[in-house]
Design a protein around this motif. Structure first.
Motif, short mmCIF file in Angstrom:
data_model
loop_
_atom_site.label_atom_id
_atom_site.label_comp_id
_atom_site.label_asym_id
_atom_site.label_seq_id
_atom_site.Cartn_x
_atom_site.Cartn_y
_atom_site.Cartn_z
N ASP A 99 32.93 39.50 33.41
CA ASP A 99 33.85 39.21 32.32
C ASP A 99 33.27 39.77 31.02
OD1 ASP A 99 31.92 37.40 31.40
OD2 ASP A 99 33.18 35.63 31.64
N ARG B 132 29.34 37.60 32.53
CA ARG B 132 29.19 36.63 33.60
C ARG B 132 29.77 37.23 34.88
NH1 ARG B 132 32.19 31.40 31.68
NH2 ARG B 132 33.76 33.01 31.38
N LEU C 227 31.53 36.64 38.67
CA LEU C 227 32.34 35.67 39.41
C LEU C 227 31.83 35.58 40.84
CD1 LEU C 227 34.82 33.80 39.46
CD2 LEU C 227 36.08 35.74 40.42
N THR D 294 41.22 35.78 44.19
CA THR D 294 41.09 35.27 42.81
C THR D 294 42.38 35.32 42.01
OG1 THR D 294 40.53 37.38 41.77
CG2 THR D 294 38.71 36.14 42.78
N THR E 115 39.08 41.07 31.64
CA THR E 115 39.13 40.16 30.50
C THR E 115 39.74 38.83 30.93
OG1 THR E 115 41.26 41.06 29.83
CG2 THR E 115 39.29 42.00 28.79
N ARG E 116 40.30 38.79 32.13
CA ARG E 116 40.93 37.57 32.64
C ARG E 116 39.90 36.74 33.40
NH1 ARG E 116 45.47 37.05 37.25
NH2 ARG E 116 45.25 34.79 37.45
N THR E 117 39.82 35.46 33.06
CA THR E 117 38.84 34.61 33.74
C THR E 117 39.48 33.46 34.51
OG1 THR E 117 38.52 33.33 31.71
CG2 THR E 117 36.98 35.16 32.12
N TRP F 113 32.22 31.31 37.30
CA TRP F 113 31.60 32.39 36.53
C TRP F 113 30.16 31.98 36.23
CZ3 TRP F 113 33.95 36.97 35.88
CH2 TRP F 113 35.33 37.02 36.07
#
Length: 172
Positions: A25, A29, A31, A71, A108-110, A130
């Protein structure tokens, strides 16, 4: 040929071609998914999203498909293959022998939404998280590949390698 997904069919031996994603991200971080034996949630570990290549798809296509299924994340910049690894492990009552390629990807999507899991994955994936490199380094959790914290630190410090790095074979 069976219409069942590869991971749902009885194991027939041979080396399973797998594409995995080292998804970072904006805060660097990574995933990781939290997995466990289908009938024993105490036998658990963390791992990168990914899975077997299906049909005529490329490994890059498999990486993106698996990431979306596991995800819900589809907005990614897929980068180069960072690492290659052979591994062998018991899972769900059989031995899995895999040739894994790890792709770098950024998003950019978490927010996570695992809407495309197979029946076996629904019984064996407990969630996602994350992780910072520091958290990974300090963790006493089982993580695959086993040197992931060190590999991530090198990636963040030096950037992607000039070509894929072959990791040690892992046999569990």
């Amino acid at each position: 040929m069976s219409a069942e997904p590869e991971c749902e069919r009885p194991y027939e031996g041979g080396l399973r071609k797998v594409a995995r994603v080292v998804l970072l991200d904006p805060q660097d971080r990574i995933l990781l998914l939290h997995g466990h034996e289908p009938d024993d949630s105490a036998d658990d570990w963390w791992f990168t999203p990914g899975g077997g290549v299906e049909g005529a798809e490329t490994r890059a296509q498999a990486a993106l498909r698996e990431l979306a299924e596991e995800t819900g994340i589809t907005e990614v910049d897929l980068g180069p293959v960072l690492w290659r690894r052979r591994c062998s492990f018991p899972f769900a009552g059989r031995r899995w022998d895999q040739d894994e390629w790890y792709y770098l990807a950024r998003t950019t999507r978490t927010a996570i939404a695992a809407t495309g899991l197979t029946e076996l994955e629904r019984r064996s994936v407990a969630g996602a998280r994350w992780w910072t490199c520091r958290e990974l380094t300090r963790s006493h959790e089982t993580v695959y590949p086993t040197r992931l914290a060190e590999l991530l630190r090198t990636l963040l410090d030096e950037g992607p390698p000039a070509g894929p790095v072959t990791l040690d074979t892992e046999i569990v």
